[in-house]
Design a protein around this motif. Structure first.
Motif, PDB file in Angstrom:
ATOM      1  N   ARG A  34       0.828  -1.213   0.000  1.00 15.83           N
ATOM      2  CA  ARG A  34       0.000   0.000   0.000  1.00 15.83           C
ATOM      3  C   ARG A  34       0.861   1.261   0.000  1.00 15.83           C
ATOM      4  O   ARG A  34       0.546   2.242  -0.678  1.00 15.83           O
ATOM      5  CB  ARG A  34      -0.942  -0.019   1.207  1.00 15.83           C
ATOM      6  N   SER A  36       3.800   1.542  -1.240  1.00 11.46           N
ATOM      7  CA  SER A  36       4.400   1.663  -2.563  1.00 11.46           C
ATOM      8  C   SER A  36       3.396   2.228  -3.568  1.00 11.46           C
ATOM      9  O   SER A  36       3.733   3.088  -4.391  1.00 11.46           O
ATOM     10  CB  SER A  36       4.906   0.294  -3.026  1.00 11.46           C
ATOM     11  N   VAL A  37       2.140   1.736  -3.516  1.00 13.80           N
ATOM     12  CA  VAL A  37       1.103   2.215  -4.421  1.00 13.80           C
ATOM     13  C   VAL A  37       0.807   3.694  -4.172  1.00 13.80           C
ATOM     14  O   VAL A  37       0.689   4.492  -5.107  1.00 13.80           O
ATOM     15  CB  VAL A  37      -0.184   1.372  -4.266  1.00 13.80           C
ATOM     16  N   GLU A  38       0.717   4.054  -2.902  1.00 16.80           N
ATOM     17  CA  GLU A  38       0.425   5.439  -2.557  1.00 16.80           C
ATOM     18  C   GLU A  38       1.537   6.368  -3.022  1.00 16.80           C
ATOM     19  O   GLU A  38       1.286   7.449  -3.568  1.00 16.80           O
ATOM     20  CB  GLU A  38       0.238   5.568  -1.044  1.00 16.80           C
ATOM     21  N   SER A  40       3.551   5.939  -5.502  1.00 17.76           N
ATOM     22  CA  SER A  40       3.603   6.010  -6.967  1.00 17.76           C
ATOM     23  C   SER A  40       2.444   6.797  -7.563  1.00 17.76           C
ATOM     24  O   SER A  40       2.474   7.164  -8.743  1.00 17.76           O
ATOM     25  CB  SER A  40       3.598   4.601  -7.558  1.00 17.76           C
ATOM     26  N   ALA A  42      -0.547   5.568  -7.993  1.00 15.14           N
ATOM     27  CA  ALA A  42      -1.380   4.644  -8.765  1.00 15.14           C
ATOM     28  C   ALA A  42      -2.831   4.712  -8.299  1.00 15.14           C
ATOM     29  O   ALA A  42      -3.141   5.262  -7.243  1.00 15.14           O
ATOM     30  CB  ALA A  42      -0.841   3.223  -8.634  1.00 15.14           C
ATOM     31  N   ILE A  46      -4.962  -2.150  -2.737  1.00 14.13           N
ATOM     32  CA  ILE A  46      -4.350  -3.397  -2.291  1.00 14.13           C
ATOM     33  C   ILE A  46      -5.267  -4.053  -1.256  1.00 14.13           C
ATOM     34  O   ILE A  46      -5.676  -3.410  -0.286  1.00 14.13           O
ATOM     35  CB  ILE A  46      -2.962  -3.149  -1.680  1.00 14.13           C
ATOM     36  N   ALA A 249       1.895  -6.896  -6.441  1.00 17.45           N
ATOM     37  CA  ALA A 249       0.838  -5.888  -6.425  1.00 17.45           C
ATOM     38  C   ALA A 249      -0.378  -6.374  -7.197  1.00 17.45           C
ATOM     39  O   ALA A 249      -1.524  -6.159  -6.780  1.00 17.45           O
ATOM     40  CB  ALA A 249       1.351  -4.575  -7.014  1.00 17.45           C
ATOM     41  N   TYR A 253      -4.390  -7.126  -6.004  1.00 17.08           N
ATOM     42  CA  TYR A 253      -5.305  -6.131  -6.572  1.00 17.08           C
ATOM     43  C   TYR A 253      -6.723  -6.393  -6.063  1.00 17.08           C
ATOM     44  O   TYR A 253      -7.245  -7.495  -6.173  1.00 17.08           O
ATOM     45  CB  TYR A 253      -5.281  -6.203  -8.101  1.00 17.08           C
ATOM     46  N   PHE A 258      -5.709  -0.780 -12.259  1.00 11.70           N
ATOM     47  CA  PHE A 258      -4.338  -1.246 -12.054  1.00 11.70           C
ATOM     48  C   PHE A 258      -3.428  -0.518 -13.045  1.00 11.70           C
ATOM     49  O   PHE A 258      -3.485  -0.744 -14.251  1.00 11.70           O
ATOM     50  CB  PHE A 258      -4.253  -2.757 -12.251  1.00 11.70           C
ATOM     51  N   GLU A 260       0.240   0.067 -12.416  1.00 12.91           N
ATOM     52  CA  GLU A 260       1.475  -0.011 -11.623  1.00 12.91           C
ATOM     53  C   GLU A 260       2.678   0.543 -12.364  1.00 12.91           C
ATOM     54  O   GLU A 260       3.404   1.397 -11.857  1.00 12.91           O
ATOM     55  CB  GLU A 260       1.733  -1.463 -11.225  1.00 12.91           C
TER      56      GLU A 260
END
Length: 359
Positions: A34, A36-38, A40, A42, A46, A249, A253, A258, A260
């Motif tokens: 999470r 990492s996603v935040e 980036s 994206a 997650i 990731a 999902y 998605f 990424e």
């Protein structure tokens, strides 16, 4: 047995309940993803899905040759045009109407979902690295629904043991589609899934679902076709087989778009089925995909109650490599001697050593 079956309800309560009972290690893994996603920026969520803590080699398994000769793709697409032409002539000679382009699908539309036309079969759960098999049969089942207005459940086990498309360590749809032209598929009830790739092809079954043609959307297997080309193929043929790079990731999902990685960064390892699109999803539009990781992964993607679907941005994780269509034979259309001659023509045969030799 990593599958979670019978889940056909709202995603969030299911995922929340799973995470509440998760181990500290899993919770830490999800928190890291999470973050990492935040970071980036994206646009996906997650969750603790049914695939999160499954070894990736039991989930992926698409092995498309990195350097498949362009001549092979040319052969496939040349044969596809010839076969389509023969099927059109057979329709005319049998006084059957030409294959109707689905009025509900327009490549210029902002969005489309084959599920709304009842042309997509239910979510399946693969066993071992057989995503290539489930991808091929999902595309074929979708085409059969488009051609014959009937939903069928074909046997992935029969394809696994008979098509020479691969095994539990991987494979891809080119040999499967060739097999469906040369032979036929059978019902799931005739050859239920076990995941045993060492069994001999059963000789006592009566195959009944045949493909009449198949081809690649692009001219090179390693190239990603344009969104407009993929949309056109979706409308003309129905659901499409394609590849993507799946990683932790993607395993976790649980909704959103998605997106990424937006540049080519790796090859591919997983097969999925494209069943629609929406130009308003995510930053610049997304494909609607059907996965084979069971109904405890992904989301409903805005239709029905069954999970197992996802929105994947057009330029994410190499989605689109190896995109191919397959046409199921329309009921009542006879196969002409010329059609038979084309599929047996040595000019269009490609050894498996070439198809599967370079990954």
């Amino acid at each position: 047995d990593w599958s979670v079956t019978g889940v056909q309800t709202c995603a969030l309560p299911i995922y929340a309940a799973r995470e509440a009972n998760a181990s500290p290690a899993v919770k830490a893994q999800l928190a890291q993803l999470r973050q990492s996603v935040e970071k980036s920026g994206a646009h996906f969520t997650i969750r603790y899905t049914g695939a999160t803590d499954v070894p990736l080699d039991l989930l992926d398994g698409t092995l498309i040759p990195r350097e498949l000769p362009a001549s092979v793709v040319t052969k496939v697409n040349t044969r596809a045009k010839l076969l389509e032409g023969e099927i059109a002539r057979s329709r005319a000679e049998a006084h059957l109407p030409p294959r109707a382009i689905q009025n509900s699908c327009s490549a210029s539309a902002k969005s489309f979902d084959w599920r709304t036309a009842n042309k997509v079969t239910g979510i399946r759960t693969q066993v071992c690295g057989t995503c290539w098999d489930f991808t091929a049969m999902a595309a074929f089942e979708g085409s059969y629904a488009v051609q014959n207005s009937q939903l069928i459940d074909t046997s992935e086990q029969y394809s696994l043991n008979c098509s020479k498309g691969g095994d539990c360590t991987g494979g891809w749809w080119m040999p499967v589609f060739d097999f469906l032209i040369q032979s036929c598929a059978v019902d799931e009830t005739d050859d239920p899934l076990t995941g045993n790739a060492t069994l001999a092809c059963p000789a006592n079954l009566s195959p009944k679902y045949k493909a009449s043609a198949w081809g690649f959307v692009g001219s090179k297997v390693e190239d990603i076709p344009s969104p407009s080309a993929i949309k056109q193929a979706l409308c003309e043929h129905g659901p499409l087989a394609t590849a993507i790079y799946a990683d932790p990731a993607f395993q976790s999902y649980g909704g959103g778009t998605f997106d990424e990685h937006t540049q080519s960064f790796n090859w591919i390892n997983h097969g999925i089925t494209i069943i629609g699109w929406d130009d308003s999803q995510g930053p610049s539009g997304a494909w609607l995909i059907k996965n084979s990781w069971g109904p405890a992964w992904g989301s409903t993607a805005g239709f029905g109650t069954q999970m197992g679907y996802a929105w994947v941005a057009y330029d994410t994780n190499n989605i689109g490599i190896g995109t191919a269509w397959v046409d199921a034979l329309q009921n009542r259309v006879p196969l002409s001697p010329q059609w038979m001659k084309i599929i047996k023509d040595p000019e269009f045969q490609t050894p498996l050593s070439v198809v599967r030799g370079r990954q």
